[in-house]
Design a protein around this motif. Structure first.
Motif, PDB file in Angstrom:
ATOM      1  N   TYR A 226     -38.147  37.975   6.569  1.00  0.00           N
ATOM      2  CA  TYR A 226     -39.224  37.860   7.550  1.00  0.00           C
ATOM      3  C   TYR A 226     -40.236  36.775   7.182  1.00  0.00           C
ATOM      4  N   GLY A 227     -39.987  36.053   6.101  1.00  0.00           N
ATOM      5  CA  GLY A 227     -40.808  34.903   5.771  1.00  0.00           C
ATOM      6  C   GLY A 227     -41.915  35.193   4.787  1.00  0.00           C
ATOM      7  N   PRO A 228     -42.545  34.120   4.269  1.00  0.00           N
ATOM      8  CA  PRO A 228     -43.551  34.284   3.209  1.00  0.00           C
ATOM      9  C   PRO A 228     -44.919  34.739   3.696  1.00  0.00           C
ATOM     10  N   PHE A 229     -45.175  34.705   5.011  1.00  0.00           N
ATOM     11  CA  PHE A 229     -46.524  34.986   5.494  1.00  0.00           C
ATOM     12  C   PHE A 229     -46.756  36.454   5.816  1.00  0.00           C
ATOM     13  N   VAL A 230     -45.768  37.299   5.584  1.00  0.00           N
ATOM     14  CA  VAL A 230     -45.938  38.740   5.736  1.00  0.00           C
ATOM     15  C   VAL A 230     -46.635  39.285   4.484  1.00  0.00           C
ATOM     16  N   ASP A 231     -47.635  40.137   4.691  1.00  0.00           N
ATOM     17  CA  ASP A 231     -48.324  40.747   3.553  1.00  0.00           C
ATOM     18  C   ASP A 231     -47.376  41.696   2.823  1.00  0.00           C
ATOM     19  N   ARG A 232     -47.300  41.517   1.523  1.00  0.00           N
ATOM     20  CA  ARG A 232     -46.465  42.386   0.692  1.00  0.00           C
ATOM     21  C   ARG A 232     -47.254  42.815  -0.536  1.00  0.00           C
ATOM     22  N   GLY A 233     -47.031  44.019  -0.973  1.00  0.00           N
ATOM     23  CA  GLY A 233     -47.714  44.509  -2.161  1.00  0.00           C
ATOM     24  C   GLY A 233     -46.962  45.678  -2.766  1.00  0.00           C
ATOM     25  N   LEU A 234     -47.448  46.128  -3.895  1.00  0.00           N
ATOM     26  CA  LEU A 234     -46.898  47.328  -4.523  1.00  0.00           C
ATOM     27  C   LEU A 234     -47.989  47.976  -5.355  1.00  0.00           C
ATOM     28  N   THR A 235     -47.866  49.268  -5.551  1.00  0.00           N
ATOM     29  CA  THR A 235     -48.880  50.017  -6.282  1.00  0.00           C
ATOM     30  C   THR A 235     -48.343  50.459  -7.633  1.00  0.00           C
ATOM     31  N   CYS A 236     -49.283  50.832  -8.484  1.00  0.00           N
ATOM     32  CA  CYS A 236     -48.895  51.336  -9.797  1.00  0.00           C
ATOM     33  C   CYS A 236     -48.057  52.608  -9.651  1.00  0.00           C
ATOM     34  N   ARG A 237     -48.441  53.465  -8.708  1.00  0.00           N
ATOM     35  CA  ARG A 237     -47.689  54.709  -8.480  1.00  0.00           C
ATOM     36  C   ARG A 237     -46.268  54.409  -8.008  1.00  0.00           C
ATOM     37  N   GLU A 238     -46.136  53.432  -7.115  1.00  0.00           N
ATOM     38  CA  GLU A 238     -44.810  53.073  -6.621  1.00  0.00           C
ATOM     39  C   GLU A 238     -43.935  52.520  -7.739  1.00  0.00           C
ATOM     40  N   LEU A 239     -44.528  51.733  -8.630  1.00  0.00           N
ATOM     41  CA  LEU A 239     -43.770  51.195  -9.757  1.00  0.00           C
ATOM     42  C   LEU A 239     -43.317  52.308 -10.697  1.00  0.00           C
ATOM     43  N   ARG A 240     -44.149  53.310 -10.847  1.00  0.00           N
ATOM     44  CA  ARG A 240     -43.731  54.451 -11.672  1.00  0.00           C
ATOM     45  C   ARG A 240     -42.498  55.110 -11.079  1.00  0.00           C
ATOM     46  N   GLY A 241     -42.478  55.278  -9.750  1.00  0.00           N
ATOM     47  CA  GLY A 241     -41.305  55.834  -9.095  1.00  0.00           C
ATOM     48  C   GLY A 241     -40.094  54.937  -9.233  1.00  0.00           C
ATOM     49  N   ALA A 242     -40.312  53.610  -9.200  1.00  0.00           N
ATOM     50  CA  ALA A 242     -39.206  52.670  -9.366  1.00  0.00           C
ATOM     51  C   ALA A 242     -38.590  52.784 -10.759  1.00  0.00           C
ATOM     52  N   VAL A 243     -39.432  52.976 -11.769  1.00  0.00           N
ATOM     53  CA  VAL A 243     -38.917  53.155 -13.132  1.00  0.00           C
ATOM     54  C   VAL A 243     -38.017  54.380 -13.199  1.00  0.00           C
ATOM     55  N   THR A 244     -38.458  55.479 -12.596  1.00  0.00           N
ATOM     56  CA  THR A 244     -37.653  56.704 -12.604  1.00  0.00           C
ATOM     57  C   THR A 244     -36.318  56.492 -11.901  1.00  0.00           C
ATOM     58  N   THR A 245     -36.354  55.823 -10.753  1.00  0.00           N
ATOM     59  CA  THR A 245     -35.127  55.580  -9.989  1.00  0.00           C
ATOM     60  C   THR A 245     -34.161  54.691 -10.757  1.00  0.00           C
ATOM     61  N   LEU A 246     -34.661  53.597 -11.302  1.00  0.00           N
ATOM     62  CA  LEU A 246     -33.801  52.641 -11.997  1.00  0.00           C
ATOM     63  C   LEU A 246     -33.250  53.221 -13.296  1.00  0.00           C
ATOM     64  N   ALA A 247     -34.056  54.000 -14.002  1.00  0.00           N
ATOM     65  CA  ALA A 247     -33.631  54.550 -15.287  1.00  0.00           C
ATOM     66  C   ALA A 247     -32.502  55.556 -15.141  1.00  0.00           C
ATOM     67  N   ALA A 248     -32.350  56.131 -13.958  1.00  0.00           N
ATOM     68  CA  ALA A 248     -31.319  57.151 -13.749  1.00  0.00           C
ATOM     69  C   ALA A 248     -29.964  56.554 -13.398  1.00  0.00           C
ATOM     70  N   LEU A 249     -29.912  55.235 -13.190  1.00  0.00           N
ATOM     71  CA  LEU A 249     -28.688  54.608 -12.707  1.00  0.00           C
ATOM     72  C   LEU A 249     -28.177  53.553 -13.680  1.00  0.00           C
ATOM     73  N   PRO A 250     -26.857  53.402 -13.800  1.00  0.00           N
ATOM     74  CA  PRO A 250     -26.323  52.247 -14.529  1.00  0.00           C
ATOM     75  C   PRO A 250     -26.595  50.971 -13.743  1.00  0.00           C
ATOM     76  N   ALA A 251     -26.503  49.846 -14.419  1.00  0.00           N
ATOM     77  CA  ALA A 251     -26.860  48.568 -13.813  1.00  0.00           C
ATOM     78  C   ALA A 251     -26.077  48.290 -12.537  1.00  0.00           C
ATOM     79  N   ALA A 252     -24.792  48.611 -12.531  1.00  0.00           N
ATOM     80  CA  ALA A 252     -23.966  48.324 -11.359  1.00  0.00           C
ATOM     81  C   ALA A 252     -24.454  49.072 -10.130  1.00  0.00           C
ATOM     82  N   GLU A 253     -24.944  50.286 -10.312  1.00  0.00           N
ATOM     83  CA  GLU A 253     -25.426  51.073  -9.176  1.00  0.00           C
ATOM     84  C   GLU A 253     -26.826  50.655  -8.750  1.00  0.00           C
ATOM     85  N   ARG A 254     -27.624  50.127  -9.660  1.00  0.00           N
ATOM     86  CA  ARG A 254     -28.945  49.626  -9.269  1.00  0.00           C
ATOM     87  C   ARG A 254     -28.817  48.507  -8.248  1.00  0.00           C
ATOM     88  N   ALA A 255     -27.738  47.732  -8.352  1.00  0.00           N
ATOM     89  CA  ALA A 255     -27.546  46.606  -7.431  1.00  0.00           C
ATOM     90  C   ALA A 255     -27.335  47.067  -5.990  1.00  0.00           C
TER      91      ALA A 255
END
Length: 335
Positions: A226-255
């Motif tokens: 959708y291009g570079p001019f769309v506002d994008r962000g992330l929160t500390c809480r969301e990153l914590r959830g991302a760590v949990t999600t990624l840590a539970a999966l092998p690298a091939a499944e993260r893709a």
């Protein structure tokens, strides 16, 4: 005027060709070559000969492409994977001899300053006191400032690829002991820098790099199509959830997850742990994703400070090229 920049990172060599009239770098052509240099280093960081040969070929191709597009330069630099290599000077010499292009490595603090400038120009003065974080393959750059250039800049050995090799290579997915050791290392490295950022109390936090862009997409940000001019962000809480999600999966499944590309799936977990830990320690609840980074910073300094801006830094690192090339010069002007 048309200018080209070549950036040799831990995974790719990227060429950006931009028109720089009117004070803004407007990209007209980009190319990347996937080399994965960080996967071809020895235990002491030495870059293997065959990887150096691939780097030489990629830089030569970038130079040829720049000439085809009638662009000055290229302004060529390498980031942490080459900067920290014991055979750095040999690598730079072979690039110069094989391509006629003088490549240098920029100090980590200079990388942070350039990326900060790019974020400042993208976000504008409305952002106020600004903190900047950029996760690369070999290092994490942090900067803070109230003006055009940062008042404070640091480069820490917390790159996503580096930490994956050092802490997350035993089993896939990693176990809790590996993750605990990784977090301990990150907290130790970030302690003083995080204290400074908390003390400064920035109005806005910005993050850049492909690692943060992919993590933001995983956390629900709008897709890049959708291009570079769309506002994008992330929160500390969301990153914590991302760590949990990624840590539970092998690298091939993260893709298979939104935003996580196959080439970066292995290092995505380390990047998420760095990002979450940094935001948490710095007291930053949310960060804006900035599409501009170091390459745009190089172009902006050229536009704003003129053609004398590059030579000082480039001239202190690496050999002179065997054939003439367009060069710029880095100075350290006041903000």
């Amino acid at each position: 005027m048309r200018v080209s920049v070549v950036d040799a990172g831990s995974r790719t060599v990227r060429l950006v060709i931009a028109d720089v009239e009117g004070g803004v770098p407007l990209p007209v052509h980009t190319v990347k070559w996937k080399l994965r240099l960080s996967e071809h280093v020895g235990p002491d960081g030495t870059i293997a000969d065959e990887a150096v040969e691939r780097l030489v070929k990629a830089v030569a191709a970038a130079g040829a492409t720049a000439r085809t597009w009638h662009a000055a330069g290229p302004l060529a630099f390498a980031t942490a994977v080459v900067r920290g290599a014991p055979n750095r000077q040999d690598v730079l010499q072979r690039v110069a001899s094989g391509t006629g292009i003088r490549m240098c490595t920029l100090p980590g603090e200079t990388e942070a300053e350039l990326t900060f400038l790019a974020a400042r120009r993208w976000l504008g003065w409305r952002a106020g006191p600004l903190a900047l974080l950029d996760i690369g393959g070999g290092s994490l750059e942090v900067a803070f400032g109230r003006g055009r250039l940062p008042d404070f800049a640091a480069s820490l050995p917390l790159g996503a690829s580096r930490l994956t090799r050092e802490y997350l290579g035993v089993q896939d997915p990693p176990g809790p002991v590996e993750l605990k050791e990784l977090r301990r290392r990150i907290r130790h490295e970030l302690r003083d820098v995080a204290s400074r950022i908390r003390w400064e109390r920035p109005r806005t936090a910005a993050v850049s790099s492909r690692t943060f862009q992919q993590l933001a997409r995983l956390c629900g940000a709008t897709p890049g199509r959708y291009g570079p001019f769309v506002d994008r962000g992330l929160t500390c809480r969301e990153l914590r959830g991302a760590v949990t999600t990624l840590a539970a999966l092998p690298a091939a499944e993260r893709a298979q997850l939104p935003g996580i590309s196959a080439p970066r799936s292995a290092q995505s977990l380390a990047g998420a742990v760095v990002g979450h830990t940094a935001l948490k320690l710095m007291g930053l609840r949310r960060a804006v994703v900035c599409p501009w980074a170091i390459r745009e910073g190089v172009l902006l300094r050229y536009i704003e400070d003129g053609a004398d801006w590059w030579t000082d830094v480039a001239g202190t690192d690496g050999p002179a090229a065997p054939s003439p090339t367009t060069t710029l010069r880095i100075a350290t002007p006041s903000a």
